[in-house]
Design an enzyme around this catalytic site. Structure first.
Site, mmCIF file in Angstrom:
data_model
loop_
_atom_site.group_PDB
_atom_site.id
_atom_site.type_symbol
_atom_site.label_atom_id
_atom_site.label_comp_id
_atom_site.label_asym_id
_atom_site.label_seq_id
_atom_site.Cartn_x
_atom_site.Cartn_y
_atom_site.Cartn_z
ATOM 1 N N CYS A 75 -0.392 -0.861 -2.166
ATOM 2 C CA CYS A 75 -0.716 0.432 -1.559
ATOM 3 C C CYS A 75 -0.587 0.305 -0.051
ATOM 4 O O CYS A 75 -1.338 -0.454 0.578
ATOM 5 C CB CYS A 75 -2.153 0.815 -1.937
ATOM 6 S SG CYS A 75 -2.701 2.349 -1.167
ATOM 7 N N CYS A 190 5.100 4.676 0.249
ATOM 8 C CA CYS A 190 3.926 4.916 -0.588
ATOM 9 C C CYS A 190 4.376 4.497 -1.985
ATOM 10 O O CYS A 190 5.459 4.901 -2.439
ATOM 11 C CB CYS A 190 3.531 6.380 -0.575
ATOM 12 S SG CYS A 190 2.314 6.818 -1.845
HETATM 13 N N1 DGL Z 1 0.057 4.670 -3.337
HETATM 14 C C1 DGL Z 1 -0.562 4.763 -2.068
HETATM 15 C C2 DGL Z 1 0.298 4.126 -0.958
HETATM 16 O O1 DGL Z 1 1.138 3.291 -1.212
HETATM 17 C C3 DGL Z 1 -1.235 6.015 -1.577
HETATM 18 C C4 DGL Z 1 -1.586 7.197 -2.434
HETATM 19 C C5 DGL Z 1 -2.815 7.978 -1.953
HETATM 20 O O2 DGL Z 1 -2.704 8.795 -1.013
HETATM 21 O O3 DGL Z 1 -3.894 7.730 -2.490
HETATM 22 O O4 DGL Z 1 0.117 4.419 0.194
#
Ligand code: DGL
Length: 271
Positions: A75, A190
């Site tokens: 993330c 993301c």
């Molecule tokens: N999957 C997450 C990232 O790589 C973020 C998603 C969210 O906003 O919770 O930043």
């Protein structure tokens, strides 16, 4: 003797599954615990101070409870904020991070116009600005923060299709023309977004390279574990923990497709 402790893979939702599938290709027999802090989703919209504290508290509890042999923070939003503090708080633990793939994009671009598609949180981070200053000062890097795409990815994967128009509204700002040149690389910063990459390809104003860092993250996880004794094939299934404790049939089915069994809500819930 094999080190049977699990690898922990973390995200705020289903985005980290894009990384999990690459980790499985390189480390097929390692037990995995997938943790989604979906009680906090979308974390891209959080203020930095409370989110950082939440992540430090959550990882403190997870590391104590599951004693993983490595942790992949799949993330960008979480790692660019709390990665350094987590490493300082848990010295010696193997954290594998996820950061916007600005360096490889700067090395590959032919036009010099690169866009970074990310959550609003990742776009605001000092970490992201530093990556641009350190590795892409010769490029024009456009940061595009999306308020909706992570949620759209969650919906698509759970069987609620998102319209082309809604997706285009989120990615359109990535496409830039300047002095006869145009954007040729969009960094998917993301981990939710690679699930939408095929849709993006179809609606993009022109073809670009959509950079997904998942494979590079998995390679880094394999490097971190290079000294460990890896596991042999086993029949046990990997588990997923969703902090909201909300378990729908749709989520169970989705996770089953990734070889994950949803742990009971009371196993680890941080509402
Ligand atoms: N999957 C997450 C990232 O790589 C973020 C998603 C969210 O906003 O919770 O930043």
């Amino acid at each position: 003797m094999a080190d049977t402790r699990p690898i922990l893979i973390f995200d705020s939702g289903i985005g980290g599954l894009t990384v999990l599938r690459e980790v499985r290709l390189l480390l097929p027999y390692e037990p995995i615990i997938y943790v989604a802090d979906d009680a906090a989703f979308p974390i891209g919209a959080w203020e930095e101070a409370p989110l950082k504290q939440r992540l430090l508290d959550l990882f403190g509890a997870l590391l104590e409870r599951y004693d993983p042999k490595a942790t992949v923070i799949a993330c960008n939003t979480a790692f660019t904020l709390a990665g350094q503090a987590l490493r300082e708080t848990h010295p010696g633990h193997g954290f594998v991070g996820t950061v916007p793939a600005i360096k490889p994009a700067a090395e590959r671009t032919a036009s010099g116009l690169v866009s970074v598609l990310a959550t609003p949180g990742t776009v605001r981070r000092a970490y992201t600005r530093d990556l641009i200053d350190s590795f892409a000062s010769q490029c024009h890097v456009r940061l595009v923060g999306s308020n909706h795409l992570a949620r759209y990815a969650e919906q698509e994967l759970r069987g609620e299709p998102i319209s082309d128009a809604a997706l285009l509204a989120e990615i359109n700002a990535c496409f830039l023309k300047q002095d006869g040149r145009r954007t040729d690389i969009v960094v998917l910063a993301c981990t939710h977004y690679p699930f939408l990459a095929n849709r993006f390809r179809k609606i993009a104003p022109w073809p670009v390279d959509w950079l997904d860092p998942a494979e590079a993250i998995a390679r880094q996880a394999a490097r971190v574990l290079a000294g460990a004794t890896l596991c042999a094939p086993s029949t046990g299934s990997d588990i997923a923990i969703f902090t909201s404790g909300v378990a729908t049939d749709g989520l169970r089915r989705l996770l089953a497709g990734f070889g994950l069994e949803l742990a009971r809500g009371d196993d680890f819930a941080v509402r």
